[in-house]
Design a protein around this motif. Structure first.
Motif, mmCIF file in Angstrom:
data_model
loop_
_atom_site.group_PDB
_atom_site.id
_atom_site.type_symbol
_atom_site.label_atom_id
_atom_site.label_comp_id
_atom_site.label_asym_id
_atom_site.label_seq_id
_atom_site.Cartn_x
_atom_site.Cartn_y
_atom_site.Cartn_z
ATOM 1 N N SER A 120 -6.806 -0.806 6.381
ATOM 2 C CA SER A 120 -6.406 0.587 6.569
ATOM 3 C C SER A 120 -6.756 1.047 7.981
ATOM 4 N N ASP B 83 -18.237 -4.942 0.002
ATOM 5 C CA ASP B 83 -17.904 -3.815 0.876
ATOM 6 C C ASP B 83 -17.858 -4.261 2.340
ATOM 7 N N TYR B 84 -16.893 -3.723 3.088
ATOM 8 C CA TYR B 84 -16.784 -4.005 4.525
ATOM 9 C C TYR B 84 -18.076 -3.660 5.261
ATOM 10 N N HIS C 244 -5.373 -0.214 0.224
ATOM 11 C CA HIS C 244 -5.282 -1.398 1.081
ATOM 12 C C HIS C 244 -6.046 -2.575 0.481
ATOM 13 N N ILE C 245 -7.183 -2.287 -0.155
ATOM 14 C CA ILE C 245 -7.943 -3.361 -0.798
ATOM 15 C C ILE C 245 -7.126 -3.980 -1.931
ATOM 16 N N SER D 114 0.826 -1.207 0.000
ATOM 17 C CA SER D 114 0.000 0.000 0.000
ATOM 18 C C SER D 114 0.863 1.261 0.000
ATOM 19 N N ASP E 207 -7.992 3.608 1.855
ATOM 20 C CA ASP E 207 -8.775 2.372 1.964
ATOM 21 C C ASP E 207 -8.731 1.589 0.654
ATOM 22 N N GLY E 208 -8.776 2.305 -0.470
ATOM 23 C CA GLY E 208 -8.724 1.657 -1.770
ATOM 24 C C GLY E 208 -7.386 0.977 -2.025
ATOM 25 N N THR F 216 -10.722 5.685 -5.898
ATOM 26 C CA THR F 216 -11.459 5.741 -4.640
ATOM 27 C C THR F 216 -11.716 4.330 -4.120
ATOM 28 N N TYR F 217 -12.148 4.256 -2.875
ATOM 29 C CA TYR F 217 -12.464 2.955 -2.265
ATOM 30 C C TYR F 217 -13.574 2.257 -3.052
ATOM 31 N N LYS F 218 -14.615 3.012 -3.425
ATOM 32 C CA LYS F 218 -15.752 2.422 -4.143
ATOM 33 C C LYS F 218 -15.337 1.942 -5.528
ATOM 34 N N GLU G 289 -7.422 7.045 -2.405
ATOM 35 C CA GLU G 289 -7.903 6.888 -1.029
ATOM 36 C C GLU G 289 -7.159 5.718 -0.399
#
Length: 255
Positions: free
Chosen positions: A178, A116-117, A75-76, A55, A72-73, A104-106, A70
């Motif tokens: 994240s 999605d978490y 980390h995914i 990451s 979070d994105g 983005t995360y989405k 982002e």
């Protein structure tokens, strides 16, 4: 893949190598190489690259290329790469191209087809509050979004595992998520009893084992969710004193 005779011939080459030759041996089965060869080698053990390291590397690339990202994105993507930096870079490049340098995360979960978490956080709230209807509706929504029931139950087991890990500050470092998601896990773990988590984990694991052989796979997952919703009442009943047994004994004595 070398036979014993081939290893012996290779050993002779190693004992008297040309001055310009450098041998590089790469294997995942080091124990199969003859000790006489190993004793002449410098050994470097390579491990899987950690999620935080992947990451962080992707974030450096994003800063250098002026890409909006982002955390979070990223980390995914790092989790999905499963320790492989080349796979992570490939996914990162594809999503950046698709989103016009706005990762983005989405956009990541949509492109990688990842659940999605938030689904699991909401589901855990429904399970702990014994809300069967909402749990089944959430599962139906997941299926309608094109996700497989087996992946869903495995994801739930992973979520419960993360809640258990988040219970102790010493083990929170085992959460490969994240910082934002980690705080959500810590918050929900404080509200969820360990007894519930362990029982639900056992039910999720049992559902996963029975899923492939089940003729009605959706019902298999729904039964597991219904059982999880009744865990709090079962645990509460188990903690109550056995008044019924005492009453029955008194009745027998009177007769």
């Amino acid at each position: 893949m070398l036979s014993a005779n081939a290893f012996n011939a290779f050993l002779k080459t190693l004992e008297e190598p040309p001055s310009y030759a450098i041998f590089i041996l790469a294997t995942t089965e080091k124990h199969k190489i003859l000790p006489t060869i190993l004793s002449r080698c410098q050994i470097f053990d390579f491990n899987r690259i950690q999620v935080d390291d992947i990451s962080g590397h992707l974030n450096k690339i994003a800063q250098r290329e002026n890409i909006s990202v982002e955390a979070d994105g990223l980390h995914i993507i790092a989790q999905k790469a499963d320790g492989g930096l080349r796979d992570a870079l490939s996914m990162f490049d594809q999503i950046v191209s698709y989103t016009n340098k706005n990762l983005t995360y989405k956009s990541v979960i949509d492109n990688l087809n990842i659940l999605d978490y938030d689904y699991y956080f909401k589901l855990t709230q429904s399970l702990t509050s014994a809300d069967v209807s909402n749990a089944l509706i959430l599962f139906d929504e997941v299926l309608n979004n094109g996700f497989d029931g087996n992946n869903f139950i495995n994801g739930l087991a992973g979520h419960l595992r993360n809640l258990l890990v988040a219970k102790d500050p010493q083990t929170t470092k085992l959460l490969e998520v994240s910082e934002n998601i980690k705080q959500k896990y810590i918050s929900q773990s404080q509200q969820t009893p360990v007894s519930f988590i362990l029982t639900a984990l056992n039910l999720a694991n049992q559902c996963d084992l029975n899923y492939k052989n089940s003729k009605n796979q959706r019902l298999q997952v729904e039964l597991a969710l219904i059982k999880m919703c009744h865990i709090p009442s079962v645990l509460q009943l188990a903690q109550q004193p056995n008044n019924h047994s005492a009453t029955d004994t008194d009745q027998i004595k009177k007769n």
